[in-house]
Write a protein that holds these residues in place. Structure first.
Motif, PDB file in Angstrom:
ATOM      1  N   UNK A 181      -4.000  17.943  -1.071  1.00  0.00           N
ATOM      2  CA  UNK A 181      -4.272  16.696  -1.796  1.00  0.00           C
ATOM      3  C   UNK A 181      -3.091  16.342  -2.699  1.00  0.00           C
ATOM      4  N   UNK A 182      -2.586  17.328  -3.433  1.00  0.00           N
ATOM      5  CA  UNK A 182      -1.468  17.077  -4.344  1.00  0.00           C
ATOM      6  C   UNK A 182      -0.212  16.640  -3.628  1.00  0.00           C
ATOM      7  N   UNK A 183       0.115  17.297  -2.516  1.00  0.00           N
ATOM      8  CA  UNK A 183       1.345  16.962  -1.794  1.00  0.00           C
ATOM      9  C   UNK A 183       1.242  15.598  -1.111  1.00  0.00           C
ATOM     10  N   UNK A 184       0.052  15.239  -0.638  1.00  0.00           N
ATOM     11  CA  UNK A 184      -0.119  13.913  -0.030  1.00  0.00           C
ATOM     12  C   UNK A 184       0.056  12.811  -1.068  1.00  0.00           C
ATOM     13  N   UNK A 185      -0.565  12.976  -2.224  1.00  0.00           N
ATOM     14  CA  UNK A 185      -0.454  11.956  -3.274  1.00  0.00           C
ATOM     15  C   UNK A 185       0.988  11.856  -3.787  1.00  0.00           C
ATOM     16  N   UNK A 186       1.595  13.005  -4.060  1.00  0.00           N
ATOM     17  CA  UNK A 186       2.966  12.995  -4.572  1.00  0.00           C
ATOM     18  C   UNK A 186       3.932  12.501  -3.507  1.00  0.00           C
ATOM     19  N   UNK A 187       3.706  12.892  -2.256  1.00  0.00           N
ATOM     20  CA  UNK A 187       4.574  12.434  -1.172  1.00  0.00           C
ATOM     21  C   UNK A 187       4.521  10.932  -0.995  1.00  0.00           C
ATOM     22  N   UNK A 188       3.325  10.353  -1.108  1.00  0.00           N
ATOM     23  CA  UNK A 188       3.203   8.894  -1.023  1.00  0.00           C
ATOM     24  C   UNK A 188       3.963   8.210  -2.150  1.00  0.00           C
ATOM     25  N   UNK A 189       3.867   8.777  -3.351  1.00  0.00           N
ATOM     26  CA  UNK A 189       4.569   8.204  -4.498  1.00  0.00           C
ATOM     27  C   UNK A 189       6.082   8.262  -4.310  1.00  0.00           C
ATOM     28  N   UNK A 190       6.577   9.398  -3.842  1.00  0.00           N
ATOM     29  CA  UNK A 190       8.021   9.539  -3.613  1.00  0.00           C
ATOM     30  C   UNK A 190       8.477   8.624  -2.484  1.00  0.00           C
ATOM     31  N   UNK A 191       7.641   8.455  -1.455  1.00  0.00           N
ATOM     32  CA  UNK A 191       7.987   7.544  -0.360  1.00  0.00           C
ATOM     33  C   UNK A 191       8.107   6.112  -0.874  1.00  0.00           C
ATOM     34  N   UNK A 192       7.209   5.733  -1.791  1.00  0.00           N
ATOM     35  CA  UNK A 192       7.306   4.397  -2.389  1.00  0.00           C
ATOM     36  C   UNK A 192       8.613   4.241  -3.150  1.00  0.00           C
ATOM     37  N   UNK A 193       9.036   5.307  -3.830  1.00  0.00           N
ATOM     38  CA  UNK A 193      10.328   5.262  -4.532  1.00  0.00           C
ATOM     39  C   UNK A 193      11.479   5.113  -3.537  1.00  0.00           C
ATOM     40  N   UNK A 194      11.370   5.795  -2.393  1.00  0.00           N
ATOM     41  CA  UNK A 194      12.456   5.771  -1.401  1.00  0.00           C
ATOM     42  C   UNK A 194      12.687   4.374  -0.816  1.00  0.00           C
ATOM     43  N   UNK A 195      11.624   3.579  -0.738  1.00  0.00           N
ATOM     44  CA  UNK A 195      11.771   2.238  -0.152  1.00  0.00           C
ATOM     45  C   UNK A 195      11.730   1.145  -1.212  1.00  0.00           C
ATOM     46  N   UNK A 196      11.754   1.545  -2.472  1.00  0.00           N
ATOM     47  CA  UNK A 196      11.669   0.587  -3.570  1.00  0.00           C
ATOM     48  C   UNK A 196      12.924  -0.283  -3.643  1.00  0.00           C
ATOM     49  N   UNK A 197      12.792  -1.529  -4.071  1.00  0.00           N
ATOM     50  CA  UNK A 197      13.971  -2.382  -4.274  1.00  0.00           C
ATOM     51  C   UNK A 197      14.725  -2.046  -5.566  1.00  0.00           C
ATOM     52  N   UNK A 198      14.175  -1.129  -6.361  1.00  0.00           N
ATOM     53  CA  UNK A 198      14.810  -0.743  -7.632  1.00  0.00           C
ATOM     54  C   UNK A 198      15.753   0.434  -7.372  1.00  0.00           C
ATOM     55  N   UNK A 199      17.069   0.274  -7.539  1.00  0.00           N
ATOM     56  CA  UNK A 199      18.025   1.333  -7.211  1.00  0.00           C
ATOM     57  C   UNK A 199      17.764   2.686  -7.888  1.00  0.00           C
ATOM     58  N   UNK A 200      17.430   2.731  -9.201  1.00  0.00           N
ATOM     59  CA  UNK A 200      17.168   4.047  -9.808  1.00  0.00           C
ATOM     60  C   UNK A 200      16.001   4.785  -9.152  1.00  0.00           C
ATOM     61  N   UNK A 201      14.959   4.046  -8.745  1.00  0.00           N
ATOM     62  CA  UNK A 201      13.827   4.690  -8.069  1.00  0.00           C
ATOM     63  C   UNK A 201      14.240   5.217  -6.700  1.00  0.00           C
TER      64      UNK A 201
END
Length: 216
Positions: free
Chosen positions: A27-47
Motif C-alpha cells: 500500500x505504501x509503495x503504491x501510494x508513494x510511487x503514484x506521487x513520485x510518478x506525478x512529480x516525474x510528469x509535472x510541468x514544474x521543473x523542481x518537481x
C-alpha cells in the motif's frame, strides 16, 4: 517435513508477520510511487528534478543498502523506531521507485490529446492527471506493476535479516541456528510460506489483467 510440522505454530506466526509487512509495504509503495510518478510528469521543473533524483537514487541502490540506512542510519539522525518500522519503510522507499517508472510508462502511453482535451474543458494539471490520464494509464500498467509487486513480496524476506523478527525468514534462521534443526527442511517450509503468498497474488493479478483488457 517433520521439523516444519513440529514448529507449525512458529511458521504460522511468521507467515502472518510477513503478510503484514507485505500488505503495509504494498500500500505504501503504491501510494508513494503514484506521487513520485506525478512529480516525474509535472510541468514544474523542481518537481520533475525531484522525481528523477528519487528514481535514480533508489533504483540504483541495492535493497540491502537502503534497509541498512533505515535501520542504522536513521537512529543516528535521532529517528528511533522499531526494526519493523524501519524494515517496512526501506521496502516502501525502494519499491516506490519501480512503481513510479511503471506508472510513468503508462502515463506516457496515453495520447497527448487526452491531456489537451482535459485542459480545454478547464481542468488543471492535477485534475487532468487524476480524472483523465491516470484512469487510462493504470489499465495499461497492470502487468508491469504486478511484476513489481510480486518482486516486492519476495524482497520482504530481506527485511528479516535486519532484525525485524517474527517473519518467515527470521523463523527459519531461529530454527536452524538456535534450535539446531537441519537447514534444508526448515527453509523448504519458509519457501512454501512465501509461495502461499505469491501464487495467490499472481492469480489475482492475472484475473485483474484479464478484466482490464476486456474493459479496454
Amino acid at each position: 517435513m517433520g521439523p516444519v510440522l513440529e514448529n507449525l505454530d512458529l511458521y504460522v506466526d511468521g507467515f502472518l508477520t510477513s503478510l503484514s509487512i507485505i500488505v503495509v509495504a504494498m500500500v505504501g509503495s503504491l501510494l508513494l510511487g503514484l506521487l513520485i510518478a506525478a512529480c516525474r510528469v509535472s510541468p514544474v521543473p523542481p518537481l520533475r528534478a525531484f522525481g528523477t533524483f528519487w528514481v535514480s537514487t533508489f533504483r540504483n541502490t541495492p535493497l540491502s543498502v537502503v534497509l541498512f540506512f533505515c535501520a542504522f542510519g536513521l537512529p543516528e539522525l535521532g529517528i528511533n523506531r522499531t526494526f519493523y518500522f524501519f524494515g517496512v519503510l526501506g521496502l516502501i522507499l525502494y519499491t516506490s521507485a519501480f512503481v513510479c517508472e511503471a506508472v510513468r510508462s503508462g502515463i506516457n502511453s496515453v495520447s497527448a490529446g487526452q491531456a489537451e482535451a482535459a485542459r480545454s474543458i478547464g481542468l488543471n494539471f492535477t485534475q487532468g492527471l487524476r480524472y483523465v490520464v491516470l484512469p487510462q494509464a493504470l489499465r495499461t500498467v497492470v502487468p508491469p506493476l504486478g511484476s513489481v509487486i510480486i518482486a516486492m513480496f519476495k524482497n520482504s524476506a530481506v527485511v528479516g535479516a535486519f532484525g525485524v523478527g517474527g517473519d518467515l525468514w527470521s523463523t527459519g534462521q531461529t530454527l536452524t541456528s538456535a534450535r539446531g534443526y537441519e537447514t534444508l527442511p526448515i527453509f523448504i517450509g519458509v519457501a512454501i510460506g512465501f509461495l502461499l503468498i505469491t501464487l495467490p497474488a499472481g492469480a489475482v493479478l492475472q484475473v485483474i489483467e484479464r478484466k482490464v483488457a476486456i474493459a479496454r
